[in-house]
Design an enzyme around this catalytic site. Structure first.
Site, PDB file in Angstrom:
ATOM      1  N   CYS A 190       0.810  -1.214   0.000  1.00 55.31           N
ATOM      2  CA  CYS A 190       0.000   0.000   0.000  1.00 55.31           C
ATOM      3  C   CYS A 190       0.846   1.268   0.000  1.00 55.31           C
ATOM      4  CB  CYS A 190      -0.973  -0.036   1.179  1.00 55.31           C
ATOM      5  SG  CYS A 190      -2.355   1.100   0.953  1.00 55.31           S
ATOM      6  N   GLU A 196      -2.514  -9.050   3.624  1.00 51.15           N
ATOM      7  CA  GLU A 196      -2.816  -9.443   5.011  1.00 51.15           C
ATOM      8  C   GLU A 196      -4.324  -9.433   5.258  1.00 51.15           C
ATOM      9  OE1 GLU A 196      -2.091  -6.502   4.084  1.00 51.15           O
ATOM     10  OE2 GLU A 196      -3.160  -5.014   5.269  1.00 51.15           O
ATOM     11  N   HIS A 236      -3.895  -5.379  -0.147  1.00 55.62           N
ATOM     12  CA  HIS A 236      -3.571  -5.861   1.192  1.00 55.62           C
ATOM     13  C   HIS A 236      -3.588  -7.377   1.339  1.00 55.62           C
ATOM     14  CE1 HIS A 236      -3.458  -1.935   3.231  1.00 55.62           C
ATOM     15  NE2 HIS A 236      -4.234  -1.584   2.218  1.00 55.62           N
TER      16      HIS A 236
END
Ligand SMILES: Nc1ncnc2c1ncn2[C@@H]1O[C@H](COP(=O)(O)OP(=O)(O)O)[C@@H](O)[C@H]1O
Ligand SMILES: Nc1ncnc2c1ncn2[C@@H]1O[C@H](COP(=O)(O)OP(=O)(O)O)[C@@H](O)[C@H]1O
Ligand SMILES: [Mg+2]
Ligand SMILES: [Mg+2]
Lengths: 379, 1084
Positions: free
Chosen positions: A271, A357, A355
């Site tokens: 990001c 994650e 993302h």
């Protein structure tokens, strides 16, 4: 209690207060995720932003300590269609409302969030104010126009950590152990624990949880720390975290990352980290009309042709034409073709705009952590 | 990757007749698939035994076979059409099981046909409960403890381990047929036995119960490149233990954290991979323990399902269409999203509204049936509603059910009434789920029971109960003041929460119009939001909308000349897919006449609610309020808006007068004509004036009048409420006492409308006629359908044939003449259906329906002329002459329609037929002779006629002479005959060889035993009158359960004989509709 949402374009909405009393200022954005409002609220990347949830029923399952992405909510304010007065889930510690009040977050409910979203879609994100109690909409609109815009402002310094820390200790201390029943098993774990030095531009805890799960001891550094501090621990790999705001407003970070690139260690960015890396490598970034925020964006891996459904949260993007020849675009967004990831052709350096994650969002891109592992282990 | 090149001709298998658990959602999916495949330039061969489907319209496929869905017939079609692939995933469980059968009997290999969409192994892993369980273990997905049994002994061993309650789930079945929950060993024996019997592979899963856990479904898709997306998550409000098809469900899931949801999504991906569904959509069910989040997989359906239909309508993502394209080798990212156009299908829809599905049951038609909801599906249809909040969607869903007074969530208008039921009874209704439980929940909340208590009793998630409590609270607050004093804010809140004008009027015991008046004065009207798959992140190009009380409206009506077509709402017995078929054709017809077509409907299973059927789609309840709001919104652009009510069955007819009074132009037959036909008094007068005979009749409101009328008319009489469909509440009454009983019961069915008493015509032949009439008095008769069963058995429940096969020409002339005169007298413009009965030498009119009927699709298929579409164009102003229709239509062959019944699901229910309709669906059999056509129809309806074996005959005295020739024929065909004493004696006296068996009440082994043991292959049993009622029931039930054809009328019996003869002499040939129409013969 009544509340009002006013936008810089002169439109305003009447609703009810569903959080703390007071005023919230910020850039009004929308997020299309149907689950994960708590993760969104606590994602430091939302600093300076008032988040509109397009999903209409918010707060149903309350909030649970294990689902936080940072120590406290970071969003400037919160907008929803209907807030649940109760929390119905075996894991929840409190209702969303109590949580918002406890952390003094101003929120507004009973808003035609779809109408609002369509406005933001067509005229782009806007500055706005949520105010509770008896207030004059016209005056609010005026004040909304005076809010400093995102471009050029450094929001990172508000969310980065004050001093370096080791995630394991921190996690142990704050009781944030990776949750067995939810943490997806890593595709593989490293044979020996690896040392990773991470820049915290507003890092989400789940990134740290994932790196830890894959076998990394992560040392987290403040955004302002000189590159030498990170290199001083002789890391197996370097990590550049997500974070809020305009990457171009962070000259110091860009300089530090240039130094890291020169040091030529395996590097992974996510990001904002990805955008800063882009700038450090000589590229340019630009602001998107209304950004990408949600959990359903299709991203194509140009090498394999595979499509990943990804979690996204960014308002700026890297301009592909601005990238030097030794940087190759690896992922693109199938909605608008924007750059979602690139890698350095000569070095073990890669990053993605979205993302992996997740939290909230699908786990399709978790393989990127393994990829980071692959690049570090040979050392 | 471009689409695969090895496939050019595809055989698409439909799902056959509408049955519980497999309804018109598979017409929606099959139709989408056919469209998609042909758009890709493929040749499509379609087979489906159900004529009432859009997919069997000849223009939907290159070759269309309305033939029985059996492996033999399918192989014949394959041999003839030589497809190179079969798509088995859009025709429900039926298509899937047929694919397996064709693979196992080697047919696929013999003809070198491959399966696309799902491979045999994948189908087996998903459908075979044992293989599935083991596959789940392999990939670390938990399932409830269970074991598979192929015999009762094995089952009994297993249940020691699982304990009670134990869940029984047969393999390769759908809608939970033969499944159940056993709470004790006796129940277990019974259920396990039945399950073993009903599973096509005689295999059941005996499983640990997770009753009370939360139930979820994921609709997922996968392409050949292993790209995976979740289209929609669905949460069941009724916890595990109630079949998803019987559960009130909501989309998206509303009580899962992101962590829980993503874990479920990960499992979904692992499961579809492991099961090996290469391409297409699948439905996966999960259960989650609300106390610790433990999650188990329940099952996976490797095909589009009822839930995928729901998911498609709920998200705007056309699962079946995309599945078809994926089967051709496309990747998700190579297919555009129709709604946003600019973005690809490789994404996960996100929605900014809430969708609630509410099932529709029909227990009132099966009084002896057990309404307890279990793992076996019992609902016959469903309504879906969309709102910005759960409360709004829920209240809209409830009113979409069209349950009339009985459907009101707040029926008790006094505390006395509210407290009447004692706590124990109420508690029981909350603990034991039935079709009425949701109403019990509201009653309990009104009585002050807490969310916690209700959660204990119902296992519904507290969040939903909280929502219900808020609805109850709000209504209580509203009730405090007078309506006149109600603040605009309160009124707005009520509307925003989803209360209808009628609901609000109900609070104050006023009429709906008062509320409407006030609401309009306050300028409170719904806004319409679009369903766009992306929560407004991108612009949407499809006007697919729902109404809600918000500020900004996205309807953007046009200035064009428009027609609003009212759909038929949730399926129920008597009003099913046939009417959706007609609505779709209304769209086609009006479009050809240059109208902008606007569809309003609330049934997610339908083709009419596909966003690309009509020009504009409003997914709204079919009430006056909701329909008027749509019309007013459409008017706001200035274009003039008319409405058509004759295609959606009884539902729109009920609105006709109100709409007209509200100044809406009704195209086609006028509401007054409709009323003239529906109001028996006015109608009798009309027939009288026309000099057309009808059974002596009268309309009454009290028991006294009823008795008087019946005396005058003479018993037996047919009694019924006015304004009903499917013979609801209709009965044949033989004497005064039973008449009194009926009158007592009738009142609540008929909503205070009068009761009709007709002379019952015994042993009369019945005929159905469908016709189209235009404004100039032009009338074209689509066909005269002769019923196989005599009058007294509901037209929807009796088999019928075109052209008629044993009626004097002069009667046909009379029928044609009457039909024309009645059409003109009623000034019918569009469709009309008349039922006639011929008794003695007289032709009587039984009833006239000035609207589309159940038989319109069947006649259209038989003649090759789309009558509903013609009717629409006529209603739009064309004359029949202009459309080139100058004479009555001719059937292109001999076509028999046979009904299909849900009795298997309702143990203990009498299977005898009467004037109240009980069938859920129908099939059509075609040929060049009656026998074969009837045989095929029986076959298609699952009533395989034996070609040899033993026939059991038991008829009442008056039938004995008539049964004699039938018995002789059967004997001459080499059948062994057995009969009950009386019948046997008679037959022997006339020189027919026959054994005697005991009646059920005479001792054992009796006839029922023989049927169960399979030593009887065909049952001919006409009602023997009240005394042996019990006996008849036992016999018929045994036959139904043993799935042996049981014929209850002599006309049916003789038809069966000619069918058997035909089946034995000529081997079955198949013939495409296209060939019937162009006169190509079977052999060609
Ligand atoms: N182990 C179980 N415990 C409790 N309820 C169950 C169990 N297994 C299935 N059910 C219930 O039975 C219903 C039907 O089971 P399912 O396997 O979905 O059959 P079908 O193939 O008819 O859909 C499910 O929707 C669920 O509510
Ligand atoms: N007077 C009558 N004599 C004999 N049978 C009748 C008579 N009236 C109705 N029936 C039987 O009842 C069935 C249902 O009646 P009908 O008027 O068609 O109700 P619906 O409106 O439900 O179709 C008819 O199909 C017919 O078989
Ligand atoms: Mg199933
Ligand atoms: Mg199921």
């Amino acid at each position: 209690m009544n509340a009002i949402l006013a936008l810089e374009d002169g439109t305003w909405y009447r609703g009810v207060a569903t959080g703390a009393p007071g005023e919230a200022h910020g850039e009004v954005v929308f997020n299309t995720s149907m689950t994960g409002y708590q993760e969104i609220l606590t994602d430091p990347s939302y600093a300076g932003q008032i988040v509109t949830m397009t999903a209409p029923q918010i707060g149903n399952y309350g909030v649970a300590s294990g689902d936080a992405e940072s120590a406290a909510p970071r969003a400037a304010g919160f907008i929803m269609r209907e807030a649940s007065p109760v929390a119905s889930n075996w894991r929840s510690d409190s209702t969303l409302r109590d949580y918002l009040i406890a952390h003094n977050i101003v929120a507004i409910g009973d808003i035609d969030t779809r109408a609002l979203t369509r406005t933001l879609r067509s005229s782009g994100v806007m500055r706005g104010i949520i105010a509770t109690g008896q207030v004059d909409p016209a005056a609010l609109v005026e004040r909304a126009r005076t809010i400093p815009s995102m471009e050029g402002s450094d929001l990172v310094k508000e969310v980065t950590c004050e001093r370096p820390y080791e995630w394991r200790e921190r996690a142990a201390a704050s009781g944030d152990v990776e949750q067995r029943e939810f943490g997806i098993t890593p595709q593989r774990t490293s044979s020996k624990r690896l040392r990773v030095a991470a820049y915290d531009f507003g890092i989400k805890w789940n990134i740290l949880r994932r790196l830890d799960a894959y076998g990394c001891d992560v040392h987290v550094f403040p955004a302002s720390a000189p590159a030498s501090d990170l290199l001083a621990i002789d890391p197996d790999g370097l990590f550049l975290s997500n974070g809020p705001g305009d990457p171009a407003a962070l000259p110091y970070a860009i300089e530090n990352v240039k130094a890291l690139v020169a040091a030529d260690r395996p590097t992974f960015g996510i990001c904002l980290g990805h955008q800063i890396l882009g700038l450090a490598l000589g590229g340019k970034t630009f602001k998107l009309k209304f950004g990408h925020r949600g959990g359903n964006h299709p991203v194509k891996d140009l090498a394999s042709g595979a499509v990943e459904i990804t979690a996204q949260n960014h308002g700026f993007a890297v301009d592909p034409d601005s990238l030097p020849a030794n940087v190759k675009v690896t992922h693109i967004n199938l909605y608008d073709g924007t750059v979602e990831g690139f890698r350095h052709t000569g070095k073990q350096i890669f990053s993605v705009q979205y993302h992996p994650e997740a939290s909230p969002g699908p786990h399709d891109a978790d393989y990127l952590f393994r990829q980071f592992l692959d690049s570090m282990e040979p050392r | 990757m471009p689409k695969r090149t090895d496939v050019t001709r595809v055989l698409v298998i439909g799902s056959g007749p509408i049955v519980i658990g497999q309804a018109c959602e598979f017409d929606y999916s099959g139709t989408q698939a056919c469209k998609a495949l042909r758009a890709e330039g493929l040749e499509v061969i379609l087979v489906n035994s159900n004529p009432a489907t859009i997919m069997t319209d000849p223009e939907m496929a290159d070759r269309t076979y309305v033939e029985p869905l059996t492996p033999e017939i399918l192989e014949a079609i394959i041999a003839k059409e030589r497809p190179d692939a079969i798509l088995p995933t859009v025709g429900g469980q039926t298509a899937l099981n047929l694919a397996v059968a064709l693979a196992e009997n080697g047919a696929l290999e013999r003809h070198g046909v491959k399966l696309i969409g799902a491979q045999i192994d994948a189908i087996k892993v998903a459908e075979d409960r044992l293989l599935f369980r083991d596959a789940m273990k392999e990939i670390g997905v938990e399932v409830p403890r269970s074991g598979v049994a192929r015999s009762l002994e094995e089952a009994l061993v297993l249940v020691d381990d699982t304990g009670f309650p134990a869940i029984i789930r047969p393999s390769f079945t759908m809608g939970g047929v033969g499944g159940g929950i056993a709470y004790n060993i006796d129940e277990f024996r019974e259920l396990a036995g039945r399950g073993l019997d009903l599973s096509p592979v005689h295999e059941i899963l005996v499983e640990e119960s997770v009753i009370g856990w939360k139930e979820f479904e994921l609709e997922v898709m996968r392409d050949v490149a292993d790209n995976f997306v979740v289209i929609c998550s669905i949460e069941n409000i009724d916890a595990m233990g109630v079949h998803t098809g019987d559960s009130v469900t909501v989309a998206p899931a509303l009580t899962l954290t992101d962590k829980e949801y993503q874990r479920m999504r990960d499992m979904g991906r692992r499961i579809i991979r492991r099961v090996g569904v290469e391409t297409g959509g699948s439905n996966i069910q999960f259960a989650i323990n609300p106390d610790d989040g433990r999650i188990v997989a329940i099952e996976m359906n490797p095909r589009v399902s009822r839930s995928s239909a729901l998911a498609s309508k709920a998200t705007g993502f056309p699962i079946a269409k995309i599945a078809a394209k994926l089967a051709l080798g496309y990747h998700l990212d190579e297919i555009p999203n129709d709604i946003t156009r600019l973005t690809p299908a490789s994404f996960e829809p996100t929605i900014d509204y809430v969708v609630v599905k509410f099932p529709r049951w029909n227990f009132e038609k099966f009084p002896q049936a057990d309404p307890t909801l279990t793992t076996q599906m019992k609902s016959v249809g469903e309504a879906m509603a969309i709102g910005r909040t759960f409360k709004e969607a829920f209240l809209k869903a409830v009113r979409s059910l069209e349950l009339g007074k009985a459907g009101r969530l707040f029926p008790e208008d006094s505390d006395a009434a509210l407290m009447e039921e004692d706590d124990t009874a109420l508690r029981r209704r909350l603990v034991v789920p039935t079709d009425k439980r949701m109403w019990a929940v509201f009653k309990a909340l009104r009585r002050g029971w807490t969310v916690e208590q209700l959660h204990e009793l119902t296992h519904m998630d507290p969040w939903f109960l909280q929502q219900f409590a808020e609805i109850v609270e709000l209504r209580k607050m509203a009730a405090l003041g007078e309506f006149r004093e109600m603040s605009i804010d309160m009124l707005r809140t009520l509307k925003r929460t989803g209360f209808s004008d009628a609901d609000i009027a109900d609070v104050f015991g006023m009429t709906e119009s008062v509320v409407r008046q006030r609401r309009l004065e306050e300028g409170l009207v719904p806004a319409y939001k679009r369903i766009d798959t992306c929560a407004a992140e991108f612009e949407s190009f499809t006007p697919y909308m729902y109404g809600t009380y918000e500020q900004v409206c996205e309807a953007e009506p046009t200035m064009r000349r428009k027609v609003v077509i009212l759909g038929s709402g949730p399926n129920r017995i008597g009003q099913g897919i046939e009417f959706d078929y007609c609505c779709c054709h209304a769209v086609f017809g009006f479009r050809e006449e240059g109208f902008e077509t606007i569809m309003v409907n609330c049934n997610p299973e339908t083709v009419s609610t596909d966003y690309d059927t009509a020009d504009r789609l409003y997914f709204e309840p079919l009430t006056f309020e909701d329909v008027m709001a749509v019309i007013e919104r459409e008017r706001s652009a200035g274009g003039d808006v008319a409405c058509v009510v004759q295609f959606g069955g009884q539902t729109p007819l009920k609105l006709a007068l109100d709409l007209q009074e509200a100044g809406v132009e009704i195209l086609g037959t006028s509401p007054d004509s409709i009323d003239l036909a529906e109001d028996r008094k006015r109608f009798s007068q009309l027939l009288w004036d026309l000099g057309i005979p009808q059974p002596a009749s009268d309309t009454v409101v009290s028991r006294e009048d009823a008795r008087k009328a019946a005396e005058k008319i003479g018993y037996p009489v047919v009694v019924r409420p006015s304004y009903v469909l499917g013979g609801r509440g209709m009965a044949i009454v033989f004497d005064a006492p039973s008449l009194d009983r009926y009158m007592l019961a009738a009142v609540d069915v008929s909503h205070d409308r009068p009761v009709l008493i007709d002379r019952f015509l015994e042993d009369a032949f019945e005929f159905d006629v469908d016709a189209v009439a235009d404004a100039d008095g032009g009338v074209v008769i689509g066909g005269i359908m002769e019923h196989i069963e005599e009058a007294g058995i509901h037209s929807g429940d009796s088999s019928c044939v075109v052209p008629p096969f044993m009626v004097a020409e002069k009667h046909l002339v009379t029928i044609r003449d009457y039909t024309r005169r009645i059409a003109r007298a009623l000034k019918v413009i569009g469709l009309m259906n008349i039922q006639y009965a011929i008794k003695g030498d007289v032709v009587y009119v039984l009833e006239v329906n000035p609207r589309s009927s159940r038989t319109v699709p069947y006649i259209s298929k038989a003649t090759g002329v789309p009558m509903a579409k013609i009717a629409a164009r006529v209603a739009a102003g064309k004359t029949l002459a202009q459309l080139g229709l100058t004479q009555d239509l001719q059937a292109a062959g001999v076509f028999v329609k046979s009904p299909v019944f849900p009795f298997v699901r309702f143990p203990g229910v009498d299977t005898i037929l009467g004037p109240e309709m009980k069938s859920t669906g129908e099939v059509m059999g075609g040929s060049d002779n009656f026998g074969t056509a009837f045989g095929k129809a029986m076959m298609g309806a699952g009533q395989q006629l034996p070609e040899s074996g033993t026939v059991f005959i038991s008829v009442n005295n008056s039938d004995k002479p008539t049964v004699l020739p039938i018995a002789r024929d059967l004997a001459s065909l080499g059948f062994a005959l057995t009969a009950t004493r009386g019948t046997a004696a008679y037959l022997r006296a006339h020189g027919v060889e026959v054994d005697v068996v005991y009646k059920v009440n005479e001792g054992r082994p009796n006839v029922a035993d023989h049927i169960v043991n399979g030593t009887i292959d065909l049952v001919i049993n006409t009602p023997l009158g009240r005394d042996s009622f019990f006996d008849d029931r036992a016999v018929r039930r045994a036959a139904t359960m043993a799935r042996k054809p049981c014929i209850t009328t002599l006309t049916g019996a003789s038809a069966a004989v000619s069918a058997i003869r035909a089946l034995r002499t000529n081997t079955l040939t198949v013939r495409a509709l296209q060939d019937y129409y162009s006169g190509v013969t079977a052999e060609a």
